[in-house]
Design an enzyme around this catalytic site. Structure first.
Site, PDB file in Angstrom:
ATOM      1  N   HIS A 182       0.820  -1.210   0.000  1.00 45.03           N
ATOM      2  CA  HIS A 182       0.000   0.000   0.000  1.00 45.03           C
ATOM      3  C   HIS A 182       0.855   1.261   0.000  1.00 45.03           C
ATOM      4  O   HIS A 182       1.954   1.287   0.552  1.00 45.03           O
ATOM      5  CB  HIS A 182      -1.037  -0.001   1.126  1.00 45.03           C
ATOM      6  CG  HIS A 182      -0.497   0.019   2.523  1.00 45.03           C
ATOM      7  ND1 HIS A 182      -0.199   1.190   3.188  1.00 45.03           N
ATOM      8  CD2 HIS A 182      -0.224  -0.974   3.392  1.00 45.03           C
ATOM      9  CE1 HIS A 182       0.224   0.899   4.407  1.00 45.03           C
ATOM     10  NE2 HIS A 182       0.224  -0.396   4.559  1.00 45.03           N
ATOM     11  N   ASP A 187      -0.157   4.434   1.011  1.00 45.40           N
ATOM     12  CA  ASP A 187      -0.405   5.462   2.032  1.00 45.40           C
ATOM     13  C   ASP A 187       0.322   5.152   3.332  1.00 45.40           C
ATOM     14  O   ASP A 187       0.745   4.021   3.578  1.00 45.40           O
ATOM     15  CB  ASP A 187      -1.906   5.587   2.306  1.00 45.40           C
ATOM     16  CG  ASP A 187      -2.520   4.302   2.853  1.00 45.40           C
ATOM     17  OD1 ASP A 187      -2.159   3.212   2.358  1.00 45.40           O
ATOM     18  OD2 ASP A 187      -3.330   4.378   3.787  1.00 45.40           O
ATOM     19  N   ASP A 212       6.049   1.293   6.748  1.00 45.73           N
ATOM     20  CA  ASP A 212       4.696   0.759   6.541  1.00 45.73           C
ATOM     21  C   ASP A 212       3.989   1.678   5.558  1.00 45.73           C
ATOM     22  O   ASP A 212       3.466   2.707   5.953  1.00 45.73           O
ATOM     23  CB  ASP A 212       3.972   0.679   7.879  1.00 45.73           C
ATOM     24  CG  ASP A 212       2.555   0.172   7.746  1.00 45.73           C
ATOM     25  OD1 ASP A 212       2.214  -0.334   6.682  1.00 45.73           O
ATOM     26  OD2 ASP A 212       1.793   0.306   8.722  1.00 45.73           O
ATOM     27  N   GLU A 244      -5.014   2.098   2.592  1.00 46.72           N
ATOM     28  CA  GLU A 244      -5.076   0.889   3.420  1.00 46.72           C
ATOM     29  C   GLU A 244      -5.229   1.253   4.884  1.00 46.72           C
ATOM     30  O   GLU A 244      -5.958   0.605   5.633  1.00 46.72           O
ATOM     31  CB  GLU A 244      -3.803   0.055   3.213  1.00 46.72           C
ATOM     32  CG  GLU A 244      -3.860  -1.345   3.818  1.00 46.72           C
ATOM     33  CD  GLU A 244      -3.377  -1.448   5.250  1.00 46.72           C
ATOM     34  OE1 GLU A 244      -3.567  -2.507   5.863  1.00 46.72           O
ATOM     35  OE2 GLU A 244      -2.813  -0.462   5.800  1.00 46.72           O
ATOM     36  N   GLU A 245      -4.545   2.314   5.290  1.00 50.92           N
ATOM     37  CA  GLU A 245      -4.497   2.649   6.720  1.00 50.92           C
ATOM     38  C   GLU A 245      -5.832   3.174   7.251  1.00 50.92           C
ATOM     39  O   GLU A 245      -6.024   3.259   8.450  1.00 50.92           O
ATOM     40  CB  GLU A 245      -3.391   3.677   6.986  1.00 50.92           C
ATOM     41  CG  GLU A 245      -1.986   3.184   6.649  1.00 50.92           C
ATOM     42  CD  GLU A 245      -1.478   2.120   7.612  1.00 50.92           C
ATOM     43  OE1 GLU A 245      -2.227   1.720   8.526  1.00 50.92           O
ATOM     44  OE2 GLU A 245      -0.326   1.693   7.428  1.00 50.92           O
ATOM     45  N   ASP A 305       3.508  -6.420   3.609  1.00 51.12           N
ATOM     46  CA  ASP A 305       3.044  -5.360   4.504  1.00 51.12           C
ATOM     47  C   ASP A 305       3.187  -5.769   5.966  1.00 51.12           C
ATOM     48  O   ASP A 305       2.530  -5.219   6.838  1.00 51.12           O
ATOM     49  CB  ASP A 305       1.562  -5.051   4.170  1.00 51.12           C
ATOM     50  CG  ASP A 305       1.040  -3.829   4.907  1.00 51.12           C
ATOM     51  OD1 ASP A 305       1.866  -2.996   5.321  1.00 51.12           O
ATOM     52  OD2 ASP A 305      -0.188  -3.723   5.062  1.00 51.12           O
ATOM     53  N   HIS A 335       3.429   3.222  12.486  1.00 52.52           N
ATOM     54  CA  HIS A 335       2.415   4.255  12.772  1.00 52.52           C
ATOM     55  C   HIS A 335       2.857   5.356  13.711  1.00 52.52           C
ATOM     56  O   HIS A 335       2.029   6.134  14.188  1.00 52.52           O
ATOM     57  CB  HIS A 335       1.089   3.653  13.301  1.00 52.52           C
ATOM     58  CG  HIS A 335       0.428   2.730  12.323  1.00 52.52           C
ATOM     59  ND1 HIS A 335      -0.829   2.233  12.514  1.00 52.52           N
ATOM     60  CD2 HIS A 335       0.851   2.233  11.141  1.00 52.52           C
ATOM     61  CE1 HIS A 335      -1.156   1.443  11.483  1.00 52.52           C
ATOM     62  NE2 HIS A 335      -0.133   1.440  10.644  1.00 52.52           N
TER      63      HIS A 335
HETATM   64 ZN   LIG Z   1       0.725  -1.426   6.353  1.00 52.68          ZN
END
Ligand SMILES: [Zn+2]
Length: 433
Positions: free
Chosen positions: A100, A102, A163, A197-198, A220, A402
């Site tokens: 992903h 984003d 990520d 995705e997030e 991922d 994150h």
């Molecule tokens: Zn991810």
């Protein structure tokens, strides 16, 4: 896919266009990619949710074109897809790789200033002296397995974006490797980069039939060696309470205080079945938002469980609690609305057990020990698996996603590229034998 009489032709791309172009390392790609802010955002009313993701999509499509990938396209929702044609005589199912674009809305992704730790000595890494932020192996145990490696860390003000830009970079390196090594035999390879995705929308507009793969892997995950194919079943559960407001001075035997009823409801749920008391395969009820007055109150939960039966049992338990409230205070006092979000992909992967075996063998061939871990969350792959594309998840080599403590190991990322290459070979071998 039909056998081609001149299968070598698929690699007869204008080879001179690649002449003189230096192969980019996974580290170089990664550092390029994290310079673009692709933080996704809830409720922007557009897909992808932020413009940065589109800019990144265009960059990736250009790079795929330049590498000689085929059918490079960006969908109206910002999904980037491309293919490498089969160079095999045998007709084997097409294999996909997905990452992903984003980054999490939980932390800033603007102006990321990565710092390279050349040869990590196992000590505390100061991220930002002013803010007093450190990566301490006493707190972040994963650091201990990266002594002597090259790490990339943040300056403590943003996330890093491993990520999932580590996954994007690794897949791009796989593409470059396959293109420059036509002697490696493979079936059709499909590449997909997804937005949002997030914020849980990565699979929403993923066109499985246009993608063209029968099986895929999302790249991922976290720590090197991780293979994931079991995730939570997940739903949202909103409970809405209606009270009866009467002047407090004359409320005796008349008032129904919606907030107090909500508390009563919350107290009926098993107290230890919450995220802070569970791990591994254990499920939970998680109260993540509440508001209330006398007239109205609401509780917002998510319910999670790996086991489908227990998951359904949790939903029934909540319905029972609402039923009890309505018996006690009158019909319509509590209203429960449950919305399923995703299911455990395990039941879609198990019939294709070889996907896990090949990933394990690909890791062993790269001298990495595979570790199968249950995901305490959901993935795009889980939803794609239910959309007809069985899709386990494998590691990227990143950690602490994150937030500003996110870091990745360049050595791990290089290993992941090797694993992806091995995986293509393993899959080809497994399917054409
Ligand atoms: Zn991810």
């Amino acid at each position: 896919m039909k056998k081609k009489s001149n299968s070598g032709d698929l690699f007869r791309r204008p080879s001179n266009s690649r002449k003189g172009r230096r192969i980019m390392t996974v580290k170089e790609r990664f550092l390029n990619y994290i310079s673009i802010n692709t933080r996704s955002e809830e409720d922007t009313g557009q897909v992808p949710s932020t413009d940065g993701q589109l800019a990144f999509a265009r960059m990736l499509a250009d790079e795929l074109d330049a590498l000689g990938a085929e059918k490079v396209r960006i969908s109206e929702y910002g999904y980037v897809m491309a293919e490498l044609g089969s160079n095999l005589e045998a007709d084997i199912p097409a294999l996909g790789f997905i990452a992903h674009m984003d980054t999490s809305p939980d932390a800033s992704g603007e102006n990321i200033k990565p710092r390279i730790i050349e040869n990590y000595d196992g000590g505390v890494i100061v991220l930002n002296e002013e803010l007093g932020m450190c990566l301490d192996p006493a707190e972040f145990e994963s650091l201990k397995s990266h002594v002597g490696e090259q790490l990339i860390v943040t300056d403590g003000t943003t996330l890093l974006g491993a990520d999932d830009k580590a996954g994007v970079a690794e897949i791009m390196c796989l593409v470059e490797h396959l293109v420059s090594h036509p002697e490696i035999k493979h079936g059709k390879i499909c590449i997909g980069f997804t937005p949002d995705e997030e914020i849980g929308n990565g699979a929403d507009y993923f066109d499985v039939s246009d993608f063209g793969a029968q099986f895929a892997y999302t790249v991922d995950g976290g720590e090197l060696g991780e293979i994931e194919f079991e995730n939570f079943n997940g739903c949202n559960a909103g409970v809405y309470f209606k009270g009866k407001s009467i002047h407090p001075g004359s409320a005796k035997n008349k008032m129904i205080n919606a907030s107090l009823v909500a508390l009563e409801f919350a107290a009926m749920l098993p107290m230890a079945e919450t995220p802070q008391h569970t791990e591994g395969y254990e499920g939970f009820y998680h109260l993540h938002d509440m508001k209330g007055g006398v007239e109205q109150a609401e509780l917002q939960y998510i319910i999670r469980d790996h086991d489908r039966d227990k998951f359904e049992e949790r939903k029934r338990f909540m319905a029972l609690a609402a039923f009890y409230i309505n018996k006690k205070y009158g019909e319509g006092t509590a209203k429960l609305i449950i919305e399923d979000r995703y299911f455990n992909m395990k039941e879609k992967i198990v019939p294709h057990r070889e996907l896990i075996e090949y990933a394990g063998l690909a890791m062993c061939a790269a001298e990495v020990s595979p570790k199968i871990v249950p995901i305490r969350g959901g993935t795009d792959g889980a939803r794609l698996s239910y959309m007809g594309l069985p899709c386990p998840n494998i590691c990227t080599g990143g950690h602490n996603f994150h937030g500003p403590y996110e870091y990745c190991s360049v050595n791990s990322m290089e290993k992941v590229v090797e694993i992806l290459i091995n995986l293509v070979e393993q899959y080809t071998k497994g399917k054409s034998e």
